[in-house]
Structures are given as structure tokens and as C-alpha cells.
Design a protein around this motif. Structure first.
Motif, short mmCIF file in Angstrom:
data_model
loop_
_atom_site.label_atom_id
_atom_site.label_comp_id
_atom_site.label_asym_id
_atom_site.label_seq_id
_atom_site.Cartn_x
_atom_site.Cartn_y
_atom_site.Cartn_z
N VAL A 176 0.14 -5.17 6.13
CA VAL A 176 0.41 -4.33 4.97
C VAL A 176 1.90 -4.04 4.89
N VAL B 112 -7.75 -5.15 1.72
CA VAL B 112 -7.07 -3.89 2.02
C VAL B 112 -8.08 -2.82 2.43
N ALA C 116 -3.06 -0.42 -3.53
CA ALA C 116 -3.92 0.67 -3.07
C ALA C 116 -3.05 1.86 -2.68
N LEU D 167 -8.87 6.47 0.08
CA LEU D 167 -8.24 5.22 -0.31
C LEU D 167 -8.58 4.93 -1.77
N VAL E 46 0.86 -1.18 0.00
CA VAL E 46 0.00 0.00 0.00
C VAL E 46 0.90 1.23 0.00
N VAL F 13 1.79 -1.31 -6.27
CA VAL F 13 1.00 -1.39 -5.05
C VAL F 13 -0.43 -1.72 -5.44
N THR G 72 -8.14 2.24 -4.70
CA THR G 72 -7.82 0.83 -4.90
C THR G 72 -7.77 0.52 -6.39
#
Length: 372
Positions: A47, A96, A69, A82, A28, A67, A84
Motif C-alpha cells: 500500500v 485492499v 480506500a 474502511l 490508501v 485514493v 472503499t
């Protein structure tokens, strides 16, 4: 026993891996050093926080599948956003999102979630790549089974040509159905067909090599290796970041897992990491073909049967009957049946000539018996 082993492995792999998936170091990207430290401390090994220098750098990492997210500060200072990539699979995206949602709730901050790289509309569950890979692997496996029965009819190079031509045709057909016809896989047609052809070749040559090296056990071994372990750890039904460490390693090394990653890369992430999966497929196909060729060429060829010497002609040059072993039966000129007993060494062919008014006689090759 073989059947019980296969069904046990199949159920254990597919159901066992989906029973309790746990996130492990899901990558992430987090903008801001302070936020990155807080997230890593709160979520631990679940993570793997990548500190991004800017929001644009984090966005590029998401688009190139570095990654899964991006977590950043939202429009308001107290909020979080966030981003994604749904193309990584529903299981990974859901995991996640759940982790970051828990962190935001504990920190008392509002979270906004958006899907930056969504799945295709005709692949809502994100399983098209898995079923595409499974079908092509199964076709290569079935072809190799048929080719095993052609070993006495086709030369090795002809069998190689058959499997290579089939792999190309399988890739072209499967890519056409999944892409232009059904529209479930948005990858460019020719790159997708190339990936699938490599997968079909890897499955066919691997199965043929195992059947040649292990005999009747080769096909069950290929079933366990490719169709059971390979497909269950491919990372489509359960994301690789949710698999146990051993299963993640197998996913990277097995042809089905390599194919699923390659299909996802060329479909949604601009082919950013496609070289490693392609190399895996090439190594499986070419390596199996080389081992198969070495195994076949190393087998000893049966020695040819030496020619039998012709019987020596009679001194007078007349044609004489071929020597026959004693005892044997014949009929003389008077119509009487006679049996000549063994007068020579056992196993030695002897020719006998009659000197009476009956002239010469011809030994009877059939199983004639004395009248007594």
C-alpha cells in the motif's frame, strides 16, 4: 507464424496477468499519524499510505479517485472503519480489503467495511467499461482494415473523412447502447460519446498507419498492439494497482487503458482525472493521422508516359500507311501472297511502296504467312 504469435500473445497476456495478481503501492488514505505509520510498517510496499489531515479530507480524496480506500478510526476507539470505492473495480477493492483485514486481525481490532462509491446496479462485476472499450477498439480496427482496400479508389482526404465520420458515429451509438439503453454506464451521454469517438479514431488511424508503413504485417502488428496488449492491460479485468510495473506503464500509454480510465472517471468520480486519458487518445489519433499523411505524401508518384510522336507525313501530302517493321506479309493485285524480308536495321520501322501496275499497297497488320 503470425497466427501462432497472436494466439500466444493473447493467451499469455490475459491469463498470465490474471494468474497471480499482486498489490503494489495501492493508494490508501489513513487518518491519524500514528495509525498511518503502523499501517505502512505492517503492509509495506503493498500500500501507499496517504496521511489525511481529517476524515473529510480523506473522503474527498476517495471521491476524486486520488485514493482507492480510506482507513480511519471507527466509532469505538478500538475499532477501525474502511471506506472503499467499488467503482475502482472488484479486483482492487478486494485486494485492499484483504490487506486491511489482515492488519486489523493482527492488531486485534474490529474492522467495519463500507462501499462509498459503489458500481452501477447493471454493472455488478465492473466490466462494462472494459467491454465498451473493447468493442469500440474492435470497430475502429475493422474499419481500418476495410479502408486499406480502398486506397486505389478514394483519395487520402476522403479516407480520412470516412474514418473520422465513422469514429463519431461509433461513439454516439456505443454510448447510447451502454448508457441510456442498457443503463450499465452512468456517465453523461455526450462526454461518454466523445471519449468513445476518440478511442475509435485512435484505433482506426493507428491500424491504417501501421498497415501503410509495414504492408501486410501492419494488421497483425495492430492486432497485437491494440486488441491484445492494449486491452489486457487496460485495468478493467485486473486493476492497474495489481499489474506488474511494465504492464501498468503500458496501461497508461495505450488507447484502451486510457479509455477505461476516462469512462470510470466521468461515470463515478466527477471527471477528476479525465484530462490525461483524453490527451493520450488525442495523441494516438492525431499522431497516427499525421504520420499517415506524411508517409502518403512522401511516396513518389509514377512519372507520366511521354506522348508518342506522330509519323511524319509524305512529301507529296498524300496519306500514306504507317511505317511497319520488317519482315511483313501482304497480298498484291494478283492475289499472290508476298513476304518482304528485313532490309533495314533491326527494330527500324520502314515504309515501302510498290512501283508496278499494282499501284500502292497496304501492309497487312495481321500474322499472315507465306504459302510455303
Amino acid at each position: 507464424m503470425i497466427g501462432l504469435i497472436i494466439v500466444s500473445a493473447f493467451v499469455s497476456c490475459y491469463i498470465g496477468l490474471m494468474r497471480d495478481p499482486q498489490p503494489h503501492r495501492i493508494p490508501v488514505a489513513v487518518t491519524g499519524a500514528r495509525l498511518a505509520s503502523q499501517v505502512q510498517e505492517a503492509l509495506g510496499d503493498s500500500v501507499d499510505v496517504h496521511r489525511a489531515a481529517s476524515a473529510s479530507a480523506a473522503h474527498d480524496a476517495l471521491l476524486h479517485r486520488d485514493v482507492v480506500a480510506v482507513l480511519r478510526t471507527g466509532p469505538h476507539a478500538e475499532g477501525l472503519a474502511l471506506d472503499t470505492a467499488g467503482a475502482n473495480g472488484l479486483s482492487t477493492t478486494a485486494a485492499v480489503t484483504r490487506l486491511v483485514t489482515g492488519y486489523a486481525h493482527g492488531a486485534g481490532r474490529h474492522l467495519t467495511v463500507s462501499d462509498t462509491v459503489p458500481l452501477d446496479r447493471y454493472d455488478a462485476r465492473g466490466l462494462a467499461g472494459f467491454y465498451l472499450s473493447f468493442g469500440v477498439t474492435l470497430s475502429g480496427f475493422a474499419l481500418a482494415q476495410s479502408v486499406v482496400g480502398l486506397a486505389n479508389l478514394l483519395h487520402l482526404r476522403h479516407r480520412f473523412t470516412l474514418m473520422a465520420a465513422f469514429a463519431a458515429a461509433s461513439g454516439l451509438v456505443a454510448a447510447a447502447i451502454a448508457g441510456p439503453v442498457l443503463g450499465a454506464v452512468p456517465a453523461p451521454y455526450l462526454p461518454l460519446a466523445f471519449v468513445l469517438a476518440l478511442l475509435a479514431a485512435a484505433a482506426a488511424f493507428t491500424t491504417k498507419m501501421l498497415a501503410t508503413c509495414f504492408g501486410p504485417l501492419g494488421i497483425p502488428v495492430a492486432t497485437l498492439l491494440l486488441l491484445t496488449v492494449g486491452n489486457s492491460t487496460s485495468g478493467a479485468t485486473i486493476g492497474t494497482d495489481l499489474l506488474p510495473p511494465g504492464a501498468r506503464t503500458l496501461s497508461e500509454l495505450m488507447p484502451p487503458g486510457a479509455a477505461v480510465r476516462a469512462i470510470g472517471d466521468i461515470s463515478y468520480f466527477r471527471g477528476s482525472h479525465v484530462l490525461a486519458p483524453l490527451a493520450t487518445l488525442v495523441l494516438w489519433g492525431a499522431g497516427s493521422a499525421i504520420l499517415l499523411a506524411l508517409r502518403t505524401s512522401g511516396q513518389a508518384t509514377p512519372a507520366p508516359t511521354p506522348p508518342q510522336p506522330a509519323p511524319a507525313p509524305h512529301a507529296s501530302g498524300d496519306d500514306r500507311p504507317a511505317p511497319v517493321p520488317y519482315p511483313y506479309s501482304y497480298s498484291n493485285s494478283y492475289g499472290e501472297d508476298r513476304t518482304v524480308p528485313d532490309r533495314g536495321t533491326a527494330g527500324t520501322a520502314v515504309t515501302v511502296w510498290s512501283g508496278g501496275d499494282a499501284g500502292r499497297f497496304t501492309p497487312d497488320p495481321g500474322p499472315a504467312r507465306h504459302r510455303a
